[in-house]
Design an enzyme around this catalytic site. Structure first.
Site, PDB file in Angstrom:
ATOM      1  N   LYS A  33       8.642   8.678  -9.946  1.00 57.77           N
ATOM      2  CA  LYS A  33       7.358   8.098  -9.541  1.00 57.77           C
ATOM      3  C   LYS A  33       6.235   8.750 -10.338  1.00 57.77           C
ATOM      4  CE  LYS A  33       4.926   9.099  -5.658  1.00 57.77           C
ATOM      5  NZ  LYS A  33       3.476   9.173  -5.910  1.00 57.77           N
ATOM      6  N   ASP A  60       2.844   4.354  -9.405  1.00 58.10           N
ATOM      7  CA  ASP A  60       2.137   4.415  -8.120  1.00 58.10           C
ATOM      8  C   ASP A  60       0.636   4.521  -8.370  1.00 58.10           C
ATOM      9  OD1 ASP A  60       1.480   4.861  -5.440  1.00 58.10           O
ATOM     10  OD2 ASP A  60       2.079   6.972  -5.489  1.00 58.10           O
ATOM     11  N   LYS A  62      -1.579   2.123  -7.083  1.00 57.88           N
ATOM     12  CA  LYS A  62      -2.274   1.538  -5.912  1.00 57.88           C
ATOM     13  C   LYS A  62      -3.500   0.724  -6.320  1.00 57.88           C
ATOM     14  CE  LYS A  62      -0.943   5.359  -2.779  1.00 57.88           C
ATOM     15  NZ  LYS A  62      -0.400   6.377  -3.688  1.00 57.88           N
ATOM     16  N   HIS A  64      -6.464  -1.800  -6.476  1.00 65.65           N
ATOM     17  CA  HIS A  64      -7.321  -2.393  -5.436  1.00 65.65           C
ATOM     18  C   HIS A  64      -8.614  -2.800  -6.125  1.00 65.65           C
ATOM     19  CE1 HIS A  64      -9.286  -1.821  -1.172  1.00 65.65           C
ATOM     20  NE2 HIS A  64      -9.400  -3.045  -1.631  1.00 65.65           N
ATOM     21  N   ASP A  65      -8.727  -4.099  -6.429  1.00 71.71           N
ATOM     22  CA  ASP A  65      -9.904  -4.565  -7.173  1.00 71.71           C
ATOM     23  C   ASP A  65      -9.992  -6.067  -6.969  1.00 71.71           C
ATOM     24  OD1 ASP A  65     -11.990  -4.747  -9.161  1.00 71.71           O
ATOM     25  OD2 ASP A  65     -11.167  -2.944 -10.104  1.00 71.71           O
ATOM     26  N   PRO A  67      -9.257  -9.969  -7.595  1.00 71.57           N
ATOM     27  CA  PRO A  67      -7.923 -10.495  -7.910  1.00 71.57           C
ATOM     28  C   PRO A  67      -7.583 -10.548  -9.394  1.00 71.57           C
ATOM     29  CG  PRO A  67      -8.915 -11.778  -6.140  1.00 71.57           C
ATOM     30  CD  PRO A  67      -9.971 -10.799  -6.593  1.00 71.57           C
ATOM     31  N   THR A 119      -1.248   7.498   4.839  1.00 73.34           N
ATOM     32  CA  THR A 119      -0.847   8.402   5.935  1.00 73.34           C
ATOM     33  C   THR A 119      -1.895   9.476   6.198  1.00 73.34           C
ATOM     34  OG1 THR A 119       0.543   9.497   4.315  1.00 73.34           O
ATOM     35  CG2 THR A 119       1.656   8.093   5.897  1.00 73.34           C
ATOM     36  N   ARG A 210       8.215  17.613  -3.833  1.00 72.60           N
ATOM     37  CA  ARG A 210       8.430  19.058  -3.957  1.00 72.60           C
ATOM     38  C   ARG A 210       9.819  19.568  -3.585  1.00 72.60           C
ATOM     39  NH1 ARG A 210       2.799  19.708  -1.036  1.00 72.60           N
ATOM     40  NH2 ARG A 210       3.586  17.690  -0.316  1.00 72.60           N
TER      41      ARG A 210
HETATM   42  O1  C5P Z   1       6.131  16.580  -2.463  1.00 75.68           O
HETATM   43  P1  C5P Z   1       6.225  15.437  -1.506  1.00 75.68           P
HETATM   44  O2  C5P Z   1       7.652  15.047  -1.155  1.00 75.68           O
HETATM   45  O3  C5P Z   1       5.377  15.629  -0.274  1.00 75.68           O
HETATM   46  O4  C5P Z   1       5.615  14.207  -2.319  1.00 75.68           O
HETATM   47  C1  C5P Z   1       5.463  12.948  -1.749  1.00 75.68           C
HETATM   48  C2  C5P Z   1       4.849  12.019  -2.738  1.00 75.68           C
HETATM   49  O5  C5P Z   1       4.579  10.781  -2.068  1.00 75.68           O
HETATM   50  C3  C5P Z   1       3.513  12.467  -3.331  1.00 75.68           C
HETATM   51  O6  C5P Z   1       3.431  11.925  -4.657  1.00 75.68           O
HETATM   52  C4  C5P Z   1       2.493  11.806  -2.444  1.00 75.68           C
HETATM   53  O7  C5P Z   1       1.284  11.568  -3.099  1.00 75.68           O
HETATM   54  C5  C5P Z   1       3.183  10.503  -2.121  1.00 75.68           C
HETATM   55  N1  C5P Z   1       2.751   9.845  -0.900  1.00 75.68           N
HETATM   56  C6  C5P Z   1       2.799  10.464   0.351  1.00 75.68           C
HETATM   57  N2  C5P Z   1       2.361   9.788   1.449  1.00 75.68           N
HETATM   58  C7  C5P Z   1       1.918   8.533   1.328  1.00 75.68           C
HETATM   59  C8  C5P Z   1       1.889   7.900   0.094  1.00 75.68           C
HETATM   60  C9  C5P Z   1       2.315   8.605  -1.022  1.00 75.68           C
HETATM   61  O8  C5P Z   1       3.215  11.598   0.472  1.00 75.68           O
HETATM   62  N3  C5P Z   1       1.571   7.880   2.387  1.00 75.68           N
END
Ligand code: C5P
Length: 233
Positions: A33, A60, A62, A64-65, A67, A119, A210
């Site tokens: 990603k 990734d 995202k 948003h603008d 169409p 989130t 991570r």
């Molecule tokens: O290191 P970790 O497993 O927390 O990384 C999760 C990845 O998913 C990061 O790139 C984070 O920006 C992304 N992400 C997230 N929650 C979301 C959308 C994307 O953790 N709702």
């Protein structure tokens, strides 16, 4: 394992670190990603390098603008050969339909995924932007809109995956971050599920950063998760 379930989040500041990591894992074992930080620093050339190395890439960004701008951005992104990319569902019906139509016209059609509620947003923050509903209802409303407009799925918390599967069916994809293998450090994630719990809840793809990228041996960490997953599928 040919049918990958994991997209490793390349949350690195530069191309060199991302490529060093990519050289340690295999395209048969995970997709990658690329998010806003890495893309802004390293650009489309890095994405093409990862694609040419055989990786499925989830871009990734995202979008948003208006169409037409989103449609053109998706067309440019698809030309890099990415496997999956995303837009914000809050762009609305016309933006989402225009996005899906633009992708449908391409010869290489990446999976088009919608972002519902970030989130990082809780109900108090939703109120602040004029949404007087629960997070769960807002996620369902936006995911339903995404499906009706022709998107392939949504990014969501694994905790919402079962609810979305019940309402929107198993074929509508659920891409879930917030995954932590048993015993690993939570970092800044608060509401987490293990890989197995997420798949059992209905997740189709797991975004994991991570626990893999910061592991002393990333390939071993990835293989351990894939081995757990293989016992379930
Ligand atoms: O290191 P970790 O497993 O927390 O990384 C999760 C990845 O998913 C990061 O790139 C984070 O920006 C992304 N992400 C997230 N929650 C979301 C959308 C994307 O953790 N709702």
């Amino acid at each position: 394992m040919s049918d990958i379930k994991i997209f490793t989040a390349l949350d690195f500041a530069d191309a060199q670190s991302a490529l060093a990591f990519a050289s340690k894992v295999s395209p048969q074992e995970c997709g990658l990603k690329v998010g806003k930080e890495l893309f802004t620093a390293a650009g489309p050339a890095l994405v093409e390098q990862l694609v040419n190395a055989g990786f499925k890439v989830f871009l990734d960004l995202k979008f948003h603008d208006i169409p037409v701008t989103v449609a053109k951005a998706l067309t440019a992104a698809a030309s890099l050969g990415v496997y999956m990319f995303n837009v914000h569902c809050l762009g609305g019906k016309v933006m989402l339909e225009t996005a899906a139509e633009a992708v449908a016209k391409l010869s290489h059609r990446p999976l088009l995924i919608g972002v519902t509620v970030l989130t990082s947003m809780d109900e108090a923050q939703l109120r602040g932007v004029g949404v007087n509903d629960s997070v769960e209802h807002e996620v369902l409303r936006l995911a339903t809109l995404a499906k009706d407009c022709g998107l392939n799925g949504v990014v969501c918390s694994a905790k919402e995956a079962t609810m979305l599967r019940q309402h929107l069916g198993a074929n509508f994809l659920k891409v879930t971050p917030g995954i932590r293998p048993q015993g690993s450090d939570l970092g800044d994630q608060k509401r987490v599920l293990t890989p197995i719990q997420a798949l059992q809840a209905g997740a189709d793809y797991l975004v994991i950063g991570r626990p893999i990228t910061k592991a002393p041996d990333p390939l071993a960490a990835l293989r351990a998760i894939n081995a757990q997953i293989a016992t379930q599928v």
